[in-house]
Design a protein around this motif. Structure first.
Motif, PDB file in Angstrom:
ATOM      1  N   ALA B 115       0.838  -1.205   0.000  1.00 27.01           N
ATOM      2  CA  ALA B 115       0.000   0.000   0.000  1.00 27.01           C
ATOM      3  C   ALA B 115       0.873   1.256   0.000  1.00 27.01           C
ATOM      4  CB  ALA B 115      -0.937  -0.013   1.212  1.00 27.01           C
ATOM      5  N   LEU B 116       1.938   1.259   0.808  1.00 24.87           N
ATOM      6  CA  LEU B 116       2.856   2.400   0.829  1.00 24.87           C
ATOM      7  C   LEU B 116       3.526   2.587  -0.528  1.00 24.87           C
ATOM      8  CD1 LEU B 116       4.801   2.181   4.207  1.00 24.87           C
ATOM      9  CD2 LEU B 116       3.041   3.812   3.517  1.00 24.87           C
ATOM     10  N   LEU B 117       3.967   1.473  -1.089  1.00 25.90           N
ATOM     11  CA  LEU B 117       4.656   1.527  -2.373  1.00 25.90           C
ATOM     12  C   LEU B 117       3.742   2.094  -3.450  1.00 25.90           C
ATOM     13  CD1 LEU B 117       7.176   0.586  -4.050  1.00 25.90           C
ATOM     14  CD2 LEU B 117       5.874  -1.488  -4.530  1.00 25.90           C
ATOM     15  N   ARG B 118       2.506   1.598  -3.467  1.00 26.16           N
ATOM     16  CA  ARG B 118       1.538   2.053  -4.469  1.00 26.16           C
ATOM     17  C   ARG B 118       1.313   3.563  -4.337  1.00 26.16           C
ATOM     18  NH1 ARG B 118      -2.031  -1.950  -3.517  1.00 26.16           N
ATOM     19  NH2 ARG B 118      -0.872  -3.297  -4.924  1.00 26.16           N
ATOM     20  N   ALA B 119       1.165   4.029  -3.096  1.00 25.34           N
ATOM     21  CA  ALA B 119       0.954   5.459  -2.866  1.00 25.34           C
ATOM     22  C   ALA B 119       2.164   6.265  -3.342  1.00 25.34           C
ATOM     23  CB  ALA B 119       0.698   5.715  -1.385  1.00 25.34           C
ATOM     24  N   ALA B 120       3.349   5.794  -2.988  1.00 25.12           N
ATOM     25  CA  ALA B 120       4.563   6.558  -3.305  1.00 25.12           C
ATOM     26  C   ALA B 120       4.814   6.615  -4.804  1.00 25.12           C
ATOM     27  CB  ALA B 120       5.766   5.945  -2.600  1.00 25.12           C
ATOM     28  N   VAL B 121       4.543   5.493  -5.486  1.00 24.60           N
ATOM     29  CA  VAL B 121       4.864   5.414  -6.910  1.00 24.60           C
ATOM     30  C   VAL B 121       3.912   6.258  -7.736  1.00 24.60           C
ATOM     31  CG1 VAL B 121       4.733   3.837  -8.875  1.00 24.60           C
ATOM     32  CG2 VAL B 121       6.042   3.208  -6.859  1.00 24.60           C
ATOM     33  N   THR B 122       2.654   6.344  -7.293  1.00 21.49           N
ATOM     34  CA  THR B 122       1.671   6.995  -8.152  1.00 21.49           C
ATOM     35  C   THR B 122       1.523   8.481  -7.885  1.00 21.49           C
ATOM     36  OG1 THR B 122       0.012   6.118  -6.633  1.00 21.49           O
ATOM     37  CG2 THR B 122       0.301   4.960  -8.697  1.00 21.49           C
ATOM     38  N   GLU B 123       1.864   8.952  -6.652  1.00 23.30           N
ATOM     39  CA  GLU B 123       1.586  10.349  -6.363  1.00 23.30           C
ATOM     40  C   GLU B 123       2.723  11.013  -5.597  1.00 23.30           C
ATOM     41  OE1 GLU B 123      -2.996  10.554  -5.441  1.00 23.30           O
ATOM     42  OE2 GLU B 123      -2.088   8.630  -4.936  1.00 23.30           O
ATOM     43  N   PRO B 124       3.298  12.065  -6.183  1.00 25.56           N
ATOM     44  CA  PRO B 124       4.430  12.731  -5.537  1.00 25.56           C
ATOM     45  C   PRO B 124       4.104  13.239  -4.128  1.00 25.56           C
ATOM     46  CG  PRO B 124       4.159  13.505  -7.798  1.00 25.56           C
ATOM     47  CD  PRO B 124       2.981  12.637  -7.493  1.00 25.56           C
ATOM     48  N   GLU B 125       2.890  13.725  -3.920  1.00 25.07           N
ATOM     49  CA  GLU B 125       2.561  14.225  -2.588  1.00 25.07           C
ATOM     50  C   GLU B 125       2.567  13.076  -1.572  1.00 25.07           C
ATOM     51  OE1 GLU B 125      -1.090  16.426  -2.293  1.00 25.07           O
ATOM     52  OE2 GLU B 125      -0.773  16.844  -0.163  1.00 25.07           O
ATOM     53  N   ALA B 126       2.000  11.944  -1.984  1.00 23.65           N
ATOM     54  CA  ALA B 126       2.025  10.784  -1.099  1.00 23.65           C
ATOM     55  C   ALA B 126       3.460  10.304  -0.887  1.00 23.65           C
ATOM     56  CB  ALA B 126       1.161   9.663  -1.674  1.00 23.65           C
TER      57      ALA B 126
END
Lengths: 205, 205
Positions: B115-126
């Motif tokens: 879940a963290l990886l998905r957030a980080a990869v898709t959105e710079p703010e995340a």
């Protein structure tokens, strides 16, 4: 792409064909990377490239096929093999470490890797295609030169170093690693690759 | 969460508060992971948790804060430190390798990492928020036990092994690595961690 286009013209195909094909691939690459695999459609790519949608099916057969065709690798596999294996087995780890550190450190070669990563992480169908592309075009050619017991497993551990560094250094941007120099990365990776390549950690197949 | 809730009840707060807070965090976790950071809204979380949207601002101040609060780590940092560093410096690499291989091999502990990886990869703010969470909660506490020159850099190289393995083994699913056993991973990683932790590859700060 280019070689194929030239060959086709050589065989007397219409002169516009390779340009059209290239325009489609370029537009596909752009849309897959901007919209993700799921939201990209053949119709949308056709519109973006100003061609008839039926041409896409004619050239590529399916969205999956167009995706795998449009995937860019950060570096040509043949070039990887030449650079990494060209000086014999005792230099493989050092050459691989140097090459990987330079690929990681170069924004131009990171870009296609990040696009693949984004596709794989967000969409299971794209992950399958990414697996196919990486296995066929990069991992198996590499493994055939690695030798020893279970070369594919060894090559895939090396690949995991590349991916992990890219994510931590350039996606998440963890600070000390983001600032590490190319030389430092090379020194960090060389003994690791030596171990992955020739260490006795694998269970015989 | 729980400790805080209990402490608050101890100070005479309304008994429903900690349950409400936990319900909001659970709903936030669900929506962030399903919709991604960008498409998740405080209003949507409030609706999902059946609470007044103003309560979210009251408890968490902002969407960013709610995200970092709702982030799950695959394993409690204090437990990591106990397991990895508890037996002294000569056992750190082996213990870290064993722990990491077990975290990677367990679907339950992979889930929050993905879940963290998905957030980080898709959105710079995340990605910024993920960096903050990982650095503060995992990397700095680890590094303070690593010792030697530039412990944060050493710890972040180890983190990159974890992330790379997770992506190649479980997101892309490259075959020989996907089938590698926990024992094989442990044997693969131990000398690598020894090198990252105590090797002389770092440039002195």
């Amino acid at each position: 792409m280019k070689t194929q286009g030239v060959a086709r013209r050589g065989r007397g195909r219409p002169p516009g064909e390779s340009q059209t094909r290239e325009a489609i691939v370029a537009e596909a690459r752009r849309q897959f990377s901007e919209l993700g695999y799921g939201r990209t459609t053949l119709r949308g790519i056709a519109r973006g490239a100003s061609v008839d949608p039926r041409l896409l099916l004619h050239y590529f057969g399916s969205k999956q096929e167009l995706f795998t065709t449009s995937v860019e690798l950060p570096i040509d596999p043949e070039r990887v093999i030449e650079v990494v294996f060209g000086e014999g087995p005792d230099h493989v780890a050092a050459n691989a470490a140097r090459l990987l550190a330079s690929v990681i450190d170069d924004p131009e070669s990171r870009r296609p890797m990040l696009a693949l990563l984004r596709a794989a992480v967000t969409e299971p169908e794209a992950a399958n295609l990414v697996r196919r592309v990486l296995t066929e075009r990069m991992l198996l050619p590499m493994a055939s030169h690695v030798g020893g017991d279970r070369p594919e497993l060894r090559a895939s551990m090396m690949a995991s170093s590349l991916v992990g560094l890219m994510v931590v250094r350039h996606v998440v941007g963890i600070e000390p690693l983001a600032r590490a120099s190319r030389e430092e990365l090379t020194r960090a990776l060389e003994p690791v690759f030596e171990h992955y390549l020739r260490g006795d950690w694998v269970t015989p197949a």
